[in-house]
Design a protein around this motif. Structure first.
Motif, mmCIF file in Angstrom:
data_model
loop_
_atom_site.group_PDB
_atom_site.id
_atom_site.type_symbol
_atom_site.label_atom_id
_atom_site.label_comp_id
_atom_site.label_asym_id
_atom_site.label_seq_id
_atom_site.Cartn_x
_atom_site.Cartn_y
_atom_site.Cartn_z
ATOM 1 N N SER A 1 36.908 42.066 41.885
ATOM 2 C CA SER A 1 38.306 41.844 41.529
ATOM 3 C C SER A 1 38.326 40.798 40.431
ATOM 4 C CB SER A 1 39.097 41.343 42.743
ATOM 5 O OG SER A 1 40.314 40.774 42.313
ATOM 6 N N ALA B 1 40.988 39.366 39.289
ATOM 7 C CA ALA B 1 42.265 38.651 39.345
ATOM 8 C C ALA B 1 42.089 37.232 39.851
ATOM 9 C CB ALA B 1 43.244 39.381 40.257
ATOM 10 N N ASN C 1 45.595 43.419 39.243
ATOM 11 C CA ASN C 1 44.343 43.108 39.925
ATOM 12 C C ASN C 1 43.292 44.069 39.379
ATOM 13 O OD1 ASN C 1 42.192 42.609 41.588
ATOM 14 N ND2 ASN C 1 43.216 43.207 43.481
ATOM 15 N N ILE D 1 39.940 45.923 38.692
ATOM 16 C CA ILE D 1 38.759 46.165 39.519
ATOM 17 C C ILE D 1 37.632 46.714 38.641
ATOM 18 C CG2 ILE D 1 37.793 47.520 41.418
ATOM 19 C CD1 ILE D 1 39.806 45.472 42.391
#
Lengths: 337, 337, 337, 337
Positions: free
Chosen positions: D66, D68, D332, D334
């Motif tokens: 991730s 984020a 977010n 990925i």
């Protein structure tokens, strides 16, 4: 008794020609330039300290009335123009305090909260930057020069922070006209227009304490809010409603009131009397007249008091929350008698 | 002149033993049960209609003062406990009205706005559900039984909607003590504690209009907000500040005031006088005394007026926004003289 | 073909005795302790890197499908539990940039925006802290020890930030059952319950690419969203809906899926099959099974593709926004084929 | 090895003449009309299904990252342009469920939450309507005709809902240049500008997996976020930062990347290299080039993996939340390897 103010100079009224009717009425009721080029207060200029002293003398019992509706998720909004009801949430609660993870010493605990809401979701004032006519804001200013994404940089509601304090007069139209209209409740039906003649008649019927003049804050109870409380909101927010007739603009103008407030979503009658128009009375009184409009006020308790005592005036403090640059504000108006 | 009220029954004060000191003071100042088991108003019970009539008689000039700070993004909040400054945004502007895509007929245009804010981000009232002591809320109720995620279901701020109307007395501590403290400005330094003796001295110095008694709304100007306006916010929101001494609790209790408000973030002196405590005076006066606290008020303009005229009292209307279940509320308090 | 997994050990099902039925089913489907006492991932544990490698190999055309509904004010929410539609507002616009008051040099202009929304107002994941059974959260934890006003401090949605990446299988129930049900559109009627037998039948009908097994993310299209798009939202948010039968819990449990998502508000059939219950399947699968549930997904475009190609599987990346401590999250799930 | 793409046609660069330098660069790097008059996708046009198939083949271990940052109140925002950190609040909690006043039957309990946040408060995509140059938006459109108070009605972020899926290449500038710059940590100092020469050198140093070409999503790690995590945010949101040089615009243009993202607030170096300019590289790449910019990404974990394995490419799915009309979106992202 208010007949000394002539309203017979009203311009031509043609429901099938809204554009011309609105233009003529704007011309008839304009206050542009009346208080100078830089004015930001509009009709609040009619309300001076002397009037406030006289208004304070109306306080004889000390009884107070909050004229606000509750601010909560159960309100009338349905999302039109992104207007939701207030979303009030807790960031800490008593349950958290009991649970003991708040991080405070010696047994201290707290609750805290936040809110997200449209400024005009419940009991409110419209600011002078709320409505434009043909790209013009109050006092003839260019709309885009007044209200940008930064807010109203000229007539923001903070300019009225200390001003809306004075004498309120309640015209309880729902109650006064219930008899002749054969109403079950003291509530005007949706679509009922309060014309100048009717306003005068209500004043006559209510008596001398109802006289409306310079600097007064006029409260008009239609009864629609009472009906909504009994029957559910329905289309209270934006649907059909009793309210001020478009034709009442000269009456409002000539009496030199400081502000007006009603118990409906939009103050003026809906459906409108002008075919295809949206809120033509707003279009006159805010940008051209500079009039402060209060909407969604709860006038029921005060109305009960007035009906019981025969006194239809009060000392009113209805201070908007001074959100810098706001074009409207929630308010908890307080009437003291 | 206020010496007829004894405060010498104050409990033992031990800065090194906050727990015991807080407990003793809570016992000393408790009003639990005073207005019955079901009471939700606390010290607002001291403020009755008779007091309001007398307060209205203080209006002699009609001049008004808004005691609110501006509500905008430039406020003092820094994010502590998720408290941001207000985020006010427009959903429609004058530029949009000019652009012409609002969908209204006949030249009608509008501006509209929304706000997201903590209820205690600027000028505010603390409600009675805001602070707990050892899991107890006002009148001895279980904290978790009062304030849940649904809000304060017992003492929500809406219970005070029509009540905070009465006589305000301003104690301009910054100005009154500037001389003896040798201050450059009429502003108390951070950490300065206003003890009962000092409060009495200020009243004596300001004169007879400053007498504080039952039902009054006490306004205490420290001058910290004046300093923040001159020098920038710094740690105004949550940092060191002048304010009420923990020892002033009995004084506040015995005078039977209805409410108190200051020009600081937290009303009481910070750092606190009790080692390791957070806001011990809050912990006494809200849950035990039932006292309404106003914070972040702008008392500067009113203070100027009082200093000039020698009159330190006014008619005050400080109506919270009746957000159902809120533990605090933004407010635009209006003083009329 | 999925008949090797037995579901005939389902507990007694008595619509008139919801309490006992729920309790028995919770016992039947519990995964408490399966991944240790400290587990925060629930059924996402079934989804491992090996499964992700195999899932990535499903990408053969490079075509992508966003499975999100639009996030805007026109959404289905009506305010229940303070759930509004997203309120998206601009803090700067192109009109402001043109107007020229943004304060930037050399012709630079900008637009900016904010949003206020419930985390579960549109296409979303339910986190494991979203639902409790008798005060217990996932893995048997005390509900109040998991989710306080600070958020979910154990199983917050951020724990799934990098995990929901794997093979998706679409069961297009609306299309598969349209024939035998004689439906005009490939949309199940409200109140239609997808039982284990029906799920198996859909898989058989769709063919081998529909086999459901360990670590899969199961997508179930009922067609209700298609209907809402055609006919308006109606009671999409919270009203009657087709969905998973309460009896499907063992089927979901035994196949060891990682997550499930549907095109309805609440994933399970409504009205519920258990008299007087609210969302009994939620009550089983979130706290007891630890299953991630996706709701209000837009499966229509993917379903068209699957029907056309006969392939009902895809590589799915459905990463929640890692809002610390959130019990749910908006998501834009991406299927790649 | 990327030297086959010439950048020596860069226009004159004069720090003392920002206006002319910006104008020349805009001309040099313009993609207006490249994909037709109606284009809303800009450089995302470079990313096609074939590229996505090849990108998916990069998945060999199934490991996910991730990219984020956490979305919470502890973020870097300080209120500039009304940008706060996310305010996440609960409308129901586990404590409430335990308390038992939620009104659900048979032991059912729930937690729910809302959020208020700027769309660009944390890890994000800039949409094509975010920045204008001299009143012009992407593809030469009038800024005010694109973004009004209703949002971006042409290039709203929802147009990218299913598109940002493809090959990511990480240039770990902080790590690659640490040696020659004698840095203690693999973090570029604030104010450090990544010029085309440096970008080429990093690619050479990292090796063949770092080659950047058509349709790639370029990730540039400066290390500033690593520093912020170690030392605190400081002026991360809007202050000095390492970043892309203004001179890199032709390099970004000629490689035909689909998007770029960095670990800093503003992607380009600050203070800017052009005297008195604000974000001149934004001013080129968004309105003229049509480039999607990601900001405040967390590239640290992926960078560790890349350094360890020597592979600097991944399959990336970075789907914006499709908020209708938004000029940016939280995301977010990925990465799968």
């Amino acid at each position: 008794m208010t007949s000394d103010i002539t309203t017979d100079t009203s311009p031509a009224f043609d429901p099938e020609n809204p554009a011309a009717t609105i233009e003529a009425m704007a011309h008839r009721c304009s206050n542009w330039g009346r208080w100078g080029e830089d004015d930001v207060h509009g009709t609040l200029n009619f309300l001076d300290d002397g009037a406030r002293v006289r208004a304070a003398q109306l306080v004889t019992t000390g009884q107070t009335f909050s004229l606000a509706q509750p601010f909560n998720a159960e309100g009338p909004q349905k999302g039109w123009r992104r207007r939701t009801n207030p979303v009030h949430t807790m960031t800490d609660t008593g349950l958290d305090a009991e649970y003991g993870d708040q991080g405070f010493p010696f047994g201290f605990g707290g609750a805290d909260d936040v809110i997200a809401m449209p400024l005009q979701c419940s009991t409110q004032w419209d600011g002078l930057g709320h409505i434009f006519d043909h790209g013009r804001a109050w006092n003839g200013r260019r709309a885009g020069g007044v209200v940008t994404s930064e807010g109203d940089q000229v007539t923001g509601i903070e300019t009225a922070a200390d001003r809306i304090v004075g004498r309120a007069v309640l015209l309880d139209a729902g109650r006064a006209l219930a008899g002749e209209l054969g109403l079950e409740y003291s509530e005007l039906p949706d679509g009922f227009a309060l014309t100048p003649d009717l306003l005068d008649r209500i004043i006559d019927q209510q008596g001398v304490s109802s006289q409306v003049g310079r600097g007064d804050i006029l409260l008009v109870r239609t009864g629609q809010y009472s009906r909504a409380r009994r029957e559910g909101w329905g289309d209270y927010a934006g649907g059909a409603a009793p309210g001020l007739s478009f034709r009442s603009a000269p009456w409002l103008h000539d009496r030199e009131i400081a502000a007006i407030a009603t118990d409906t979503w939009g103050f003026e009658v809906r459906p409108t009397e002008l075919n295809g128009a949206f809120q033509p009375l707003h279009q006159i009184v805010i940008p051209h007249m500079g009039l402060y409009i209060g909407e969604m006020w709860n006038l029921d308790d005060l109305a009960e008091y007035c009906a019981r005592t025969g006194r239809y005036e009060a000392f009113l403090v209805a201070a908007p929350l001074p959100v810098t640059g706001a074009v409207g504000s929630p308010v908890n108006p307080i009437a003291v008698v």
